[in-house]
Design an enzyme around this catalytic site. Structure first.
Site, PDB file in Angstrom:
ATOM      1  CG  ASP A  75      56.969  24.871   0.881  1.00  0.00           C
ATOM      2  OD1 ASP A  75      57.084  24.694   2.109  1.00  0.00           O
ATOM      3  OD2 ASP A  75      57.295  25.933   0.312  1.00  0.00           O
ATOM      4  CG  ASP A  99      64.880  23.900   3.626  1.00  0.00           C
ATOM      5  OD1 ASP A  99      63.961  23.802   4.452  1.00  0.00           O
ATOM      6  OD2 ASP A  99      65.168  24.958   3.066  1.00  0.00           O
ATOM      7  CD  GLU A 129      60.234  28.404   5.034  1.00  0.00           C
ATOM      8  OE1 GLU A 129      60.923  29.223   5.662  1.00  0.00           O
ATOM      9  OE2 GLU A 129      60.685  27.758   4.060  1.00  0.00           O
ATOM     10  CD  GLU A 130      62.032  26.625   1.134  1.00  0.00           C
ATOM     11  OE1 GLU A 130      62.552  27.758   1.046  1.00  0.00           O
ATOM     12  OE2 GLU A 130      62.554  25.682   1.749  1.00  0.00           O
ATOM     13  CD  GLU A 158      62.869  25.643   8.017  1.00  0.00           C
ATOM     14  OE1 GLU A 158      63.638  25.046   7.229  1.00  0.00           O
ATOM     15  OE2 GLU A 158      61.898  26.320   7.643  1.00  0.00           O
ATOM     16  CG  HIS A 332      67.018  26.658  -0.694  1.00  0.00           C
ATOM     17  ND1 HIS A 332      66.616  27.947  -0.507  1.00  0.00           N
ATOM     18  CD2 HIS A 332      66.242  25.914   0.128  1.00  0.00           C
ATOM     19  CE1 HIS A 332      65.643  27.986   0.398  1.00  0.00           C
ATOM     20  NE2 HIS A 332      65.416  26.761   0.790  1.00  0.00           N
TER      21      HIS A 332
HETATM   22 ZN   LIG Z   1      63.019  25.270   5.186  1.00  0.00          ZN
END
Ligand SMILES: [Zn+2]
Length: 357
Positions: A75, A99, A129-130, A158, A332
């Site tokens: 995700d 990411d 995961e987010e 990651e 992000h």
């Molecule tokens: Zn991540």
């Protein structure tokens, strides 16, 4: 939809990264990408593939002495005018480039192209995961099929910008409640001001000397901060309540119980309520498999300061670390990107580590 993960794409980690980025998979919308990944893996004769929700697991069973996990989440955070991927020179821009679809591309590339790795390998492509932990694919698998996670060592792909980030710090949140006596502010001597009581507490936090500690050659730096303050009734009332939320980031040589004891000692005399805690993870670089991995990377590891899913493995006694090509500073971020040369270098490193010597 035609599966864009063709054999030519799977053979090239850069092309694979781009193809994965171009399958939109904001958290809770991972079905399509999980379908594409699962379809690819089910066709690979040297792998056994299972799916749980939108988490896909594939493993070799070659009878090797050790088993390693390579894991990446499918995700991304919400799109931000950064979909699909675009290329500018040596950089690929787009949501998930850093990411962590470049890391996912490593796992998928190796799963397909390495029929006889030197260890048995379990590849994880997991959902959500987010967002909150209750959706996290690794969390759900640990509840439903803990045996899928059995391994001697785990690498989470990651973003680390090609550096090994080992272990991770723990995090604890607590709320300190300060009480007083409510009164009219025109006759304030009848009351006790709860907000004023915050002064002494905030000074303790400000004067706190955070600890640094080195574990397995990795430096961890703790931090203790007030992160929120609430109080006040009205413009003419002496307040009888003030709440301060505190976040303690603690090095992985403290257990959550020890971190709590430290916090309670430091803030003794105050009413303290722990609201949230996640244990840290020791770097665990002593294991033979971890040493071989570090030899392949050829650079000293550093301590991971943020909390990551490595802690889930550590909680099961499995040493784990982070290693991926993305720049965590751009995760992000609307300008999220990854360097193509970093993707290639990291893929070569993992191949060197996992291929038969
Ligand atoms: Zn991540």
């Amino acid at each position: 939809m035609e599966n864009p993960l063709t054999p030519e794409v799977l053979a090239d980690p850069v092309a694979l990264t781009r193809a994965l980025v171009d399958i939109e998979s904001v958290s809770l919308n991972e079905k399509v990408i999980a379908d594409c990944v699962e379809e690819v893996l089910r066709k690979v004769p040297h792998l056994t593939t299972h799916r749980f929700g939108n988490t896909v697991m594939a493993r070799t069973d070659l009878g090797r002495d050790s088993r390693v996990v390579l894991a990446g989440h499918l995700d991304t955070v919400p799109l931000n005018n950064n979909f699909p991927a675009t290329m500018r020179g040596d950089l690929m821009y787009g949501c998930g480039t850093s990411d962590m679809k470049s890391g996912v591309a490593y796992a998928l590339h190796l799963a397909v192209t390495l029929p006889e790795p030197r260890y048995d390998v379990t590849y994880f492509f997991y959902e959500a995961e987010e967002i909150e932990q209750r959706y996290n694919g690794l969390f759900l698998v640990a509840e439903a099929h803990p045996e899928w996670l059995t391994a001697d060592f785990a690498v989470l792909l990651e973003p680390t910008y090609g550096v090994v980030e080992a272990g991770c710090q723990g995090t604890m949140r607590a709320v300190v409640t300060l009480t007083g006596v409510r009164a009219h502010s025109a006759r304030s001597w009848h009351g006790v001001n709860a907000i004023h009581r915050a002064g002494e507490l905030l000074r303790r936090l400000e004067e706190y000397q955070s600890r640094r500690v080195t574990i397995d050659g990795c430096d961890y730096r703790e931090g203790l901060n007030a992160v929120r303050i609430n109080g006040g009734v009205a413009g003419n009332v002496v307040p009888d309540l003030c709440e301060i939320e505190v976040n303690f980031r603690f090095a992985p040589d403290r257990t959550p119980a020890e971190a709590e004891a430290h916090l309670r000692e430091l803030l003794s005399g105050y009413d303290l309520r722990i609201t949230d805690c996640a244990a840290g993870a020791r770097p665990g670089l002593g294991a033979a498999v971890a040493k071989e991995f570090l030899d392949a990377v050829g650079e000293a590891p550093i301590g991971k300061l943020g909390w990551t899913d490595v802690a889930r493995f550590a909680a099961m006694g499995i040493p784990a670390l982070n290693f991926g090509p993305g720049d965590p500073n751009f995760a992000h971020h609307p300008d999220e990107h990854v360097e193509l040369s970093k993707i290639r270098d990291g893929a070569a490193t993992l191949h060197r580590w996992l291929a038969q010597p």
